[in-house]
Design a protein around this motif. Sequence first.
Motif, PDB file in Angstrom:
ATOM      1  N   TYR A   1       0.830  -1.205   0.000  1.00 39.65           N
ATOM      2  CA  TYR A   1       0.000   0.000   0.000  1.00 39.65           C
ATOM      3  C   TYR A   1       0.867   1.258   0.000  1.00 39.65           C
ATOM      4  O   TYR A   1       0.468   2.293  -0.553  1.00 39.65           O
ATOM      5  CB  TYR A   1      -0.942  -0.010   1.191  1.00 39.65           C
ATOM      6  CG  TYR A   1      -2.004  -1.087   1.103  1.00 39.65           C
ATOM      7  CD1 TYR A   1      -2.759  -1.254  -0.054  1.00 39.65           C
ATOM      8  CD2 TYR A   1      -2.242  -1.960   2.168  1.00 39.65           C
ATOM      9  CE1 TYR A   1      -3.717  -2.246  -0.153  1.00 39.65           C
ATOM     10  CE2 TYR A   1      -3.203  -2.951   2.081  1.00 39.65           C
ATOM     11  CZ  TYR A   1      -3.942  -3.091   0.917  1.00 39.65           C
ATOM     12  OH  TYR A   1      -4.890  -4.077   0.826  1.00 39.65           O
ATOM     13  N   ALA A   2       2.042   1.189   0.596  1.00 40.12           N
ATOM     14  CA  ALA A   2       2.957   2.322   0.561  1.00 40.12           C
ATOM     15  C   ALA A   2       3.397   2.607  -0.874  1.00 40.12           C
ATOM     16  O   ALA A   2       3.396   3.760  -1.330  1.00 40.12           O
ATOM     17  CB  ALA A   2       4.179   2.040   1.439  1.00 40.12           C
ATOM     18  N   ILE A   3       3.755   1.552  -1.586  1.00 42.53           N
ATOM     19  CA  ILE A   3       4.197   1.729  -2.971  1.00 42.53           C
ATOM     20  C   ILE A   3       3.067   2.271  -3.831  1.00 42.53           C
ATOM     21  O   ILE A   3       3.272   3.150  -4.676  1.00 42.53           O
ATOM     22  CB  ILE A   3       4.724   0.399  -3.528  1.00 42.53           C
ATOM     23  CG1 ILE A   3       5.965  -0.046  -2.750  1.00 42.53           C
ATOM     24  CG2 ILE A   3       5.078   0.527  -5.014  1.00 42.53           C
ATOM     25  CD1 ILE A   3       6.394  -1.463  -3.032  1.00 42.53           C
ATOM     26  N   GLU A   4       1.838   1.756  -3.626  1.00 38.81           N
ATOM     27  CA  GLU A   4       0.683   2.252  -4.378  1.00 38.81           C
ATOM     28  C   GLU A   4       0.474   3.740  -4.146  1.00 38.81           C
ATOM     29  O   GLU A   4      -0.009   4.460  -5.028  1.00 38.81           O
ATOM     30  CB  GLU A   4      -0.581   1.494  -3.971  1.00 38.81           C
ATOM     31  CG  GLU A   4      -0.696   0.100  -4.546  1.00 38.81           C
ATOM     32  CD  GLU A   4      -2.011  -0.552  -4.159  1.00 38.81           C
ATOM     33  OE1 GLU A   4      -3.032   0.146  -4.091  1.00 38.81           O
ATOM     34  OE2 GLU A   4      -2.008  -1.772  -3.918  1.00 38.81           O
ATOM     35  N   ALA A   5       0.823   4.219  -2.939  1.00 33.01           N
ATOM     36  CA  ALA A   5       0.621   5.629  -2.588  1.00 33.01           C
ATOM     37  C   ALA A   5       1.835   6.479  -2.964  1.00 33.01           C
ATOM     38  O   ALA A   5       1.966   7.624  -2.526  1.00 33.01           O
ATOM     39  CB  ALA A   5       0.348   5.744  -1.092  1.00 33.01           C
ATOM     40  N   ASP A   6       2.730   5.917  -3.783  1.00 34.44           N
ATOM     41  CA  ASP A   6       3.934   6.606  -4.243  1.00 34.44           C
ATOM     42  C   ASP A   6       4.907   6.916  -3.116  1.00 34.44           C
ATOM     43  O   ASP A   6       5.710   7.861  -3.222  1.00 34.44           O
ATOM     44  CB  ASP A   6       3.574   7.900  -5.004  1.00 34.44           C
ATOM     45  CG  ASP A   6       2.864   7.627  -6.316  1.00 34.44           C
ATOM     46  OD1 ASP A   6       3.186   6.611  -6.961  1.00 34.44           O
ATOM     47  OD2 ASP A   6       1.974   8.418  -6.683  1.00 34.44           O
ATOM     48  N   LEU A   7       4.828   6.146  -2.044  1.00 37.39           N
ATOM     49  CA  LEU A   7       5.838   6.247  -0.992  1.00 37.39           C
ATOM     50  C   LEU A   7       6.967   5.284  -1.333  1.00 37.39           C
ATOM     51  O   LEU A   7       6.736   4.238  -1.926  1.00 37.39           O
ATOM     52  CB  LEU A   7       5.224   5.869   0.358  1.00 37.39           C
ATOM     53  CG  LEU A   7       4.128   6.791   0.893  1.00 37.39           C
ATOM     54  CD1 LEU A   7       3.410   6.142   2.071  1.00 37.39           C
ATOM     55  CD2 LEU A   7       4.714   8.139   1.300  1.00 37.39           C
TER      56      LEU A   7
ATOM     57  N   ASP B   1      13.905  -1.141  -6.145  1.00 38.68           N
ATOM     58  CA  ASP B   1      15.006  -0.398  -5.533  1.00 38.68           C
ATOM     59  C   ASP B   1      15.047  -0.530  -4.000  1.00 38.68           C
ATOM     60  O   ASP B   1      15.160   0.460  -3.282  1.00 38.68           O
ATOM     61  CB  ASP B   1      14.902   1.074  -5.927  1.00 38.68           C
ATOM     62  CG  ASP B   1      16.161   1.875  -5.589  1.00 38.68           C
ATOM     63  OD1 ASP B   1      17.239   1.260  -5.514  1.00 38.68           O
ATOM     64  OD2 ASP B   1      16.049   3.094  -5.369  1.00 38.68           O
ATOM     65  N   GLY B   2      14.895  -1.763  -3.504  1.00 35.26           N
ATOM     66  CA  GLY B   2      15.010  -1.999  -2.076  1.00 35.26           C
ATOM     67  C   GLY B   2      13.710  -1.901  -1.297  1.00 35.26           C
ATOM     68  O   GLY B   2      13.656  -2.239  -0.114  1.00 35.26           O
ATOM     69  N   SER B   3      12.641  -1.440  -1.941  1.00 30.50           N
ATOM     70  CA  SER B   3      11.345  -1.353  -1.260  1.00 30.50           C
ATOM     71  C   SER B   3      10.607  -2.680  -1.256  1.00 30.50           C
ATOM     72  O   SER B   3       9.677  -2.889  -0.480  1.00 30.50           O
ATOM     73  CB  SER B   3      10.467  -0.291  -1.924  1.00 30.50           C
ATOM     74  OG  SER B   3      11.047   0.983  -1.761  1.00 30.50           O
ATOM     75  N   VAL B   4      11.003  -3.589  -2.142  1.00 32.53           N
ATOM     76  CA  VAL B   4      10.539  -4.963  -2.173  1.00 32.53           C
ATOM     77  C   VAL B   4      11.782  -5.826  -2.327  1.00 32.53           C
ATOM     78  O   VAL B   4      12.660  -5.506  -3.145  1.00 32.53           O
ATOM     79  CB  VAL B   4       9.572  -5.228  -3.345  1.00 32.53           C
ATOM     80  CG1 VAL B   4       9.144  -6.698  -3.390  1.00 32.53           C
ATOM     81  CG2 VAL B   4       8.353  -4.327  -3.251  1.00 32.53           C
ATOM     82  N   LEU B   5      11.885  -6.885  -1.521  1.00 35.94           N
ATOM     83  CA  LEU B   5      13.099  -7.697  -1.527  1.00 35.94           C
ATOM     84  C   LEU B   5      12.778  -9.145  -1.849  1.00 35.94           C
ATOM     85  O   LEU B   5      11.873  -9.734  -1.241  1.00 35.94           O
ATOM     86  CB  LEU B   5      13.766  -7.627  -0.145  1.00 35.94           C
ATOM     87  CG  LEU B   5      14.109  -6.211   0.351  1.00 35.94           C
ATOM     88  CD1 LEU B   5      14.505  -6.269   1.818  1.00 35.94           C
ATOM     89  CD2 LEU B   5      15.207  -5.593  -0.489  1.00 35.94           C
ATOM     90  N   ALA B   6      13.476  -9.721  -2.806  1.00 37.45           N
ATOM     91  CA  ALA B   6      13.286 -11.145  -3.127  1.00 37.45           C
ATOM     92  C   ALA B   6      13.659 -11.983  -1.906  1.00 37.45           C
ATOM     93  O   ALA B   6      14.635 -11.698  -1.213  1.00 37.45           O
ATOM     94  CB  ALA B   6      14.136 -11.532  -4.328  1.00 37.45           C
ATOM     95  N   SER B   7      12.869 -13.039  -1.657  1.00 35.87           N
ATOM     96  CA  SER B   7      13.081 -13.893  -0.485  1.00 35.87           C
ATOM     97  C   SER B   7      13.590 -15.282  -0.887  1.00 35.87           C
ATOM     98  O   SER B   7      13.454 -16.238  -0.121  1.00 35.87           O
ATOM     99  CB  SER B   7      11.789 -14.028   0.322  1.00 35.87           C
ATOM    100  OG  SER B   7      11.361 -12.781   0.801  1.00 35.87           O
ATOM    101  N   PHE B   8      14.148 -15.400  -2.062  1.00 34.19           N
ATOM    102  CA  PHE B   8      14.626 -16.708  -2.538  1.00 34.19           C
ATOM    103  C   PHE B   8      16.025 -16.565  -3.110  1.00 34.19           C
ATOM    104  O   PHE B   8      16.511 -15.461  -3.326  1.00 34.19           O
ATOM    105  CB  PHE B   8      13.686 -17.280  -3.586  1.00 34.19           C
ATOM    106  CG  PHE B   8      13.463 -16.389  -4.772  1.00 34.19           C
ATOM    107  CD1 PHE B   8      14.262 -16.494  -5.902  1.00 34.19           C
ATOM    108  CD2 PHE B   8      12.446 -15.421  -4.768  1.00 34.19           C
ATOM    109  CE1 PHE B   8      14.062 -15.654  -7.001  1.00 34.19           C
ATOM    110  CE2 PHE B   8      12.240 -14.597  -5.864  1.00 34.19           C
ATOM    111  CZ  PHE B   8      13.046 -14.699  -6.968  1.00 34.19           C
TER     112      PHE B   8
END
Length: 276
Positions: free
Chosen positions: A209-215, A269-276
């Motif tokens: 939701y943060a990313i959707e809000a351009d955060l 860019d670090g706001s979502v991180l792969a877990s594999f």
Amino acid sequence: MRNTTKITAAVLATGALTLGLTACGSDKADTKAKASDPLVVAASPVPHAEILDYVKDHLAKKAGLNLEVKEFTDYVTPNTATQDGSVDANYFQNQPYLDDFNKKNGTDIVPVVTVHLEPLGLYSSKVKSADDLKKGATVAVPNDTVNEGRALKLLDANGIITLKGGAGNSATPADIAKNPKGLKFKEVEAAQTARSLQDVDAAVVNGNYAIEADLKPAKDALVLESTKNNPYSNFLAVKKGNEDDPRVKKLAKLLTSPEVKKFIADKYDGSVLASF
């Protein structure tokens, strides 16, 4: 180019109530799927549907997978739709949330493969640091059991509050032992936390939701959840018994491919991180 089907929570919630969580399932769920049948996956718009769209547009055809993505804007309907067979799988949630959902609703949804983590963060449009929060400031937190507990644990980990010993994933404001600033907590639907920033002093917002809000969680969060030993990674999930569906196995392999890992790193860019 994205080619998804957007579903509103209100319409789907009505359908879910009609079908019922304990329904025996649709004809589709009871009939063994063919490899050529579309695999319909419910997902939150960001980043889940975006990741699935990348798979659909760049990897699925070569793997012989007919992938269809349906976007949901809430955290309930993707599970009810998976349970009743309206969709084949979902991709939006973490293990503590799923455990709580299954327990409360009598569903039997299971994880297939872990894909990524969206760190939870505290945001504000009024102050630049958590230390600047004034006495009696109001902080919005998600109102579902797991995400509220997760939000309070984030504040505890950063010394903003102190939770009572033993407070776990289902912690509530009643489990706060110390609250030096006398913070007040406003419980709102997770999807509304980012939108509430104009009405509160700060809000704890889920990464999607943060990313959707351009955060930008990696840059804008006053405090951000640590990735170390974090149990909140998101995964592909199905109704129990469908784990061995060949289409599901294909998607699981594609979601944990080097191509998807690079896509996540480049796009978020670090706001979502792969877990594999």
